[in-house]
Design a protein around this motif. Structure first.
Motif, mmCIF file in Angstrom:
data_model
loop_
_atom_site.group_PDB
_atom_site.id
_atom_site.type_symbol
_atom_site.label_atom_id
_atom_site.label_comp_id
_atom_site.label_asym_id
_atom_site.label_seq_id
_atom_site.Cartn_x
_atom_site.Cartn_y
_atom_site.Cartn_z
ATOM 1 N N UNK A 1 91.490 56.078 73.918
ATOM 2 C CA UNK A 1 90.138 56.608 73.838
ATOM 3 C C UNK A 1 89.828 57.592 74.962
ATOM 4 N N UNK A 2 88.585 58.103 74.960
ATOM 5 C CA UNK A 2 88.188 59.143 75.916
ATOM 6 C C UNK A 2 88.301 58.674 77.361
ATOM 7 N N UNK A 3 88.058 57.384 77.631
ATOM 8 C CA UNK A 3 88.171 56.923 79.014
ATOM 9 C C UNK A 3 89.620 56.791 79.474
ATOM 10 N N UNK A 4 90.567 57.011 78.560
ATOM 11 C CA UNK A 4 91.995 56.976 78.917
ATOM 12 C C UNK A 4 92.569 58.363 79.190
ATOM 13 N N UNK A 5 91.819 59.410 78.946
ATOM 14 C CA UNK A 5 92.373 60.762 79.016
ATOM 15 C C UNK A 5 92.976 61.080 80.379
ATOM 16 N N UNK A 6 92.263 60.774 81.464
ATOM 17 C CA UNK A 6 92.783 61.117 82.795
ATOM 18 C C UNK A 6 94.021 60.295 83.127
ATOM 19 N N UNK A 7 94.053 59.054 82.671
ATOM 20 C CA UNK A 7 95.217 58.193 82.910
ATOM 21 C C UNK A 7 96.429 58.713 82.155
ATOM 22 N N UNK A 8 96.234 59.107 80.909
ATOM 23 C CA UNK A 8 97.347 59.631 80.109
ATOM 24 C C UNK A 8 97.876 60.932 80.714
ATOM 25 N N UNK A 9 96.976 61.752 81.254
ATOM 26 C CA UNK A 9 97.385 63.029 81.854
ATOM 27 C C UNK A 9 98.068 62.821 83.204
ATOM 28 N N UNK A 10 97.582 61.847 83.968
ATOM 29 C CA UNK A 10 98.118 61.603 85.304
ATOM 30 C C UNK A 10 99.518 61.000 85.261
ATOM 31 N N UNK B 1 96.532 55.037 66.647
ATOM 32 C CA UNK B 1 95.121 54.927 66.273
ATOM 33 C C UNK B 1 94.193 55.619 67.262
ATOM 34 N N UNK B 2 94.742 56.300 68.252
ATOM 35 C CA UNK B 2 93.936 56.948 69.270
ATOM 36 C C UNK B 2 93.237 58.197 68.764
ATOM 37 N N UNK B 3 92.345 58.729 69.593
ATOM 38 C CA UNK B 3 91.628 59.945 69.221
ATOM 39 C C UNK B 3 92.590 61.137 69.188
ATOM 40 N N UNK B 4 92.173 62.174 68.527
ATOM 41 C CA UNK B 4 93.003 63.382 68.439
ATOM 42 C C UNK B 4 93.276 63.956 69.821
ATOM 43 N N UNK B 5 92.258 63.914 70.689
ATOM 44 C CA UNK B 5 92.435 64.444 72.049
ATOM 45 C C UNK B 5 93.427 63.597 72.829
ATOM 46 N N UNK B 6 93.329 62.280 72.711
ATOM 47 C CA UNK B 6 94.275 61.392 73.399
ATOM 48 C C UNK B 6 95.698 61.714 72.972
ATOM 49 N N UNK B 7 95.907 61.893 71.693
ATOM 50 C CA UNK B 7 97.255 62.190 71.192
ATOM 51 C C UNK B 7 97.745 63.550 71.673
ATOM 52 N N UNK B 8 96.833 64.498 71.827
ATOM 53 C CA UNK B 8 97.232 65.834 72.284
ATOM 54 C C UNK B 8 97.561 65.856 73.770
ATOM 55 N N UNK B 9 96.926 64.985 74.549
ATOM 56 C CA UNK B 9 97.162 64.943 75.996
ATOM 57 C C UNK B 9 98.425 64.175 76.361
ATOM 58 N N UNK C 1 103.618 50.238 84.543
ATOM 59 C CA UNK C 1 103.125 50.346 83.169
ATOM 60 C C UNK C 1 101.641 49.995 83.167
ATOM 61 N N UNK C 2 100.810 51.018 82.989
ATOM 62 C CA UNK C 2 99.356 50.845 82.985
ATOM 63 C C UNK C 2 98.885 50.693 81.541
ATOM 64 N N UNK C 3 98.229 49.578 81.246
ATOM 65 C CA UNK C 3 97.858 49.299 79.861
ATOM 66 C C UNK C 3 96.342 49.172 79.697
ATOM 67 N N UNK C 4 95.794 49.966 78.809
ATOM 68 C CA UNK C 4 94.418 49.825 78.371
ATOM 69 C C UNK C 4 94.325 48.552 77.520
ATOM 70 N N UNK C 5 93.123 48.033 77.336
ATOM 71 C CA UNK C 5 92.957 46.837 76.511
ATOM 72 C C UNK C 5 92.529 47.180 75.076
ATOM 73 N N UNK C 6 91.261 47.513 74.890
ATOM 74 C CA UNK C 6 90.736 47.732 73.543
ATOM 75 C C UNK C 6 91.419 48.892 72.847
ATOM 76 N N UNK C 7 91.892 48.638 71.640
ATOM 77 C CA UNK C 7 92.547 49.684 70.862
ATOM 78 C C UNK C 7 93.975 49.961 71.286
ATOM 79 N N UNK C 8 94.467 49.213 72.265
ATOM 80 C CA UNK C 8 95.818 49.448 72.792
ATOM 81 C C UNK C 8 96.593 48.134 72.878
#
Length: 269
Positions: free
Chosen positions: A219-228, A237-245, A6-13
């Motif tokens: 956020x944008x720095x999470x995109x590759x992690x969410x996709x991987x 509360x995430x960005x629209x792109x984060x939610x779409x990925x 379980x990989x967890x981002x900090x800010x906003x997560x």
């Protein structure tokens, strides 16, 4: 259920809007760890302003800082520690030609240190806690290659335009991302290094298949992690792109223990 990474981002997560870990989030993450799952912080923050959260959660796993550029085991010597860096000469070139790029301040960081070019101004008031008093940045004081270089731009500068110029000048060696939300800030990282690099390292270390990786971000720095990740989950509360990925989205925000609720139900804790 198979063991999960379980990989967890900090800010906003993981953190609420006051940059705190709620009691509920702490309890759920510790339950998951006690159940045998691997909980690892994967953050863009440097270690000096994220290690306290590692301690608070009582984690026993490696930590990933600088969006994948540093992987280490806090509070101990670890033979598997890794670090990707930006050539220090690039930092000095940015510092010495900052006016040409529309840069007002340059901050270079590694695992335990930070160097600031002009610490007496241009750090936005809401971000001063991220950059406490640091060593002055010059060719004598910084003898190592940093993991990350933060660029504070002049207020009138267009971030995309500056990013394009940076990539044109140093593009074969660096990655440039937005930092600090709406503030005019860019982060220079080693070429090709993203959070997915850190998650891949963790999965190999523990022998966890991608299908058993659960990742949370916003956020944008999470995109590759969410996709991987086999199961990437974006915050409400995430960005629209984060939610779409992502494969799924939490029902609640970071300020409502959205991640904790999701993990508790997903793992049937």
């Amino acid at each position: 259920m198979d063991r999960k990474l379980i990989a967890i981002d900090l800010d906003g997560t993981t953190l609420n809007d006051n940059s705190k870990i709620s009691l509920r989030t702490k309890e759920v993450l510790q339950k998951a760890q006690n159940a045998g799952h691997i909980i690892s912080i994967v953050t863009g923050r440097p270690y000096r302003i994220s290690g306290n959260y590692y301690e608070e959660l009582g984690l026993k796993t490696p930590m990933i800082n600088f969006n994948g550029a540093l992987g280490h085991m806090p509070n101990q010597e670890w033979d598997k520690e890794y670090g990707y860096t930006v050539r220090k000469d690039i930092t000095f070139d940015l510092m010495e030609n900052h006016a040409d790029f529309g840069i007002e301040n340059v901050v270079a960081e590694d695992k335990l240190h930070s160097w600031v070019n002009a610490s007496d101004h241009v750090v936005p008031a809401n971000l001063t806690a991220f950059f406490p008093k640091a060593t002055p940045l010059n060719r004598t004081s910084m003898q190592v290659n940093p993991n990350s270089v933060i660029l504070f731009l002049s207020a009138h500068q267009n971030r995309d335009a500056v990013k394009a110029r940076l990539l044109e000048r140093y593009g074969s060696e660096i990655t440039v991302n937005v930092w600090g939300g709406p503030d005019p800030i860019l982060e220079v990282s080693p070429r090709g290094i993203e959070k997915a690099v850190g998650v891949d390292f963790l999965s190999y270390l523990y022998g966890i298949r991608r299908n058993d990786i659960l990742a949370f971000g916003d956020e944008s720095n999470d995109y590759t992690m969410l996709s991987y990740a086999g199961w990437g989950v974006a915050m409400k509360n995430g960005t629209e792109i984060a939610r779409s990925l992502a494969k799924d989205v939490t029902a609640k925000t970071n300020d409502e223990d959205g991640m904790a609720d999701y993990i508790e139900k997903y793992l049937s804790l």
